[in-house]
Design an enzyme around this catalytic site. Sequence first.
Site, PDB file in Angstrom:
ATOM      1  N   GLU A   1       0.837  -1.284   0.082  1.00  0.00           N
ATOM      2  CA  GLU A   1      -0.038   0.090  -0.107  1.00  0.00           C
ATOM      3  C   GLU A   1       0.900   1.213   0.072  1.00  0.00           C
ATOM      4  OE1 GLU A   1      -3.273   0.012   0.294  1.00  0.00           O
ATOM      5  OE2 GLU A   1      -3.973  -1.760   0.713  1.00  0.00           O
TER       6      GLU A   1
ATOM      7  N   HIS B   1      -4.322  20.184 -22.499  1.00  0.00           N
ATOM      8  CA  HIS B   1      -4.129  19.614 -24.150  1.00  0.00           C
ATOM      9  C   HIS B   1      -4.342  20.918 -24.947  1.00  0.00           C
ATOM     10  CE1 HIS B   1      -3.990  15.705 -22.527  1.00  0.00           C
ATOM     11  NE2 HIS B   1      -5.493  15.498 -22.859  1.00  0.00           N
TER      12      HIS B   1
END
Length: 513
Positions: free
Chosen positions: A110, A267
Amino acid sequence: MSPVKISAGNNPLRDPRDLRLPRIAGPCGLVIFGVTGDLARKKLLPAVYDLANRGLLPPGFALTGFARREWDNQDFAKVVHDAVKEHARTPFREETWKQLAEGIRFVQGEFGDEEAFERLRTTVEELDRDRGTNGNHAFYLSIPPSAFPQVCEQLSRSGLSHSGPDAWRRVVIEKPFGHDLESAQELSGVVSKVFSPDSVFRIDHYLGKETVQNLLALRFANQLYEPIWNSNYVDHVQITMAEDIGIGGRAGYYDGIGAARDVIQNHLLQLLALTAMEEPLSFDAADLRAEKIKVLSAVRLPHDLGKHTARGQYTHGWQGGEEVVGFLEEEGFNPHSTTETFAAIRVDIDNRRWAGVPFYLRTGKRLGRRVTEVAVVFKRAPHLPFESSQTAELGHNALVIRVQPDEGVTIRFGEKVPGTAMEIRDVTMDFGYGHAFTESSPEAYERLILDVLLGDPPLFPSEQEVELSWKILDPVEHFWASKGKPEPYRSGTWGPASADEMMARDGRAWRRP
């Protein structure tokens, strides 16, 4: 020829001035966190294999996965093998796979498990000794941003982030880089405590696409376009990223994020910067980023955001001959969600080159077709010695850079229709990558992962670029938050009516790709 000095981790076999030889990464390893996710399976693992298949990784390259699954090295190798078989771009070659598989390792744990990171540190040290990775390792955080602080803290505590005098350690961060300016600054603060700025690589996979890089070549390697790439000749610019798919299965990520944060902030604003920037002194990271920062600093939002932005949410409709559900009916979504699936904004750039030229950015899900393009639309000729009827079907000249799926460039201009009458109509001249070059374009992640391993950052947005992008988008998000629900639009169309109205106010119209 004088010898070329090579820094740690770079390829000692290649003179960068010799274009006959590819850039090959030096001794190194890649550790992927979140290796069980879709991004790793569909993009990252196949990209690593494709790099190896092209001979761009060192023989001793090491690939380590970190996840909660109770796997051993062989289990993980099988996962990599299956992902490569299904998604790799290049053909499967047994000799390539055998060499790559020898360097595959897996660490179970974890993010909050200190013992797991100690096991990871031991694994990395063994790879340095057995595979000759020389202390050079990149850590790819293909995990939710909320987990970045914990993983960075563990990498620091365990010593994994510390590089030696002749070695490097780097971190790769996937978008989103925060959800607003404040969170982006907090994220940068967390990462900068562990890694130096030149060791942080923020991935925007669009910048790794061949056609995005070709935009720079188109502009600066040719005399043809740059003289008219300004407000004297350009009427406006449209930058579009349209998708024909819905959200299906991404409720946990998308709800509360929306189209503008997901696409425009990174983007589309990066595409704007590359389209509008001045010529850099070189394509080194510092020079390229300096010009992008100048442009993003000059971006100005309209005063009336109600008239010059639009947002929508797709509803039930038809897509590709199939009936599809609306956004609010998608599995896992809040039926009262106000998250937008379509976003469009106008921005202006306050500098000499672009004064008076609006840039229109739009993105959306469940639109007419999948396409990403930059369209530079030119002004009409100042004098047309033709009757209006002769040019009735003549539109604006345009240069369109197609980023995906059909990579290439289209030029639209007017020509005479064959016959005795003088009738002018639009025609197109087309360049397609698939027709002009025999070699297929590498996937964006191939280029970007290789650049990380080479320590070559020009295609990665800097911290300042990320913050400037949020400064542009945050006022729009705040305005939309005060307006309630987005406007509905039917799946398979090109967005809400307000988007067309936004353009009509300026006397323009969206392209229909």
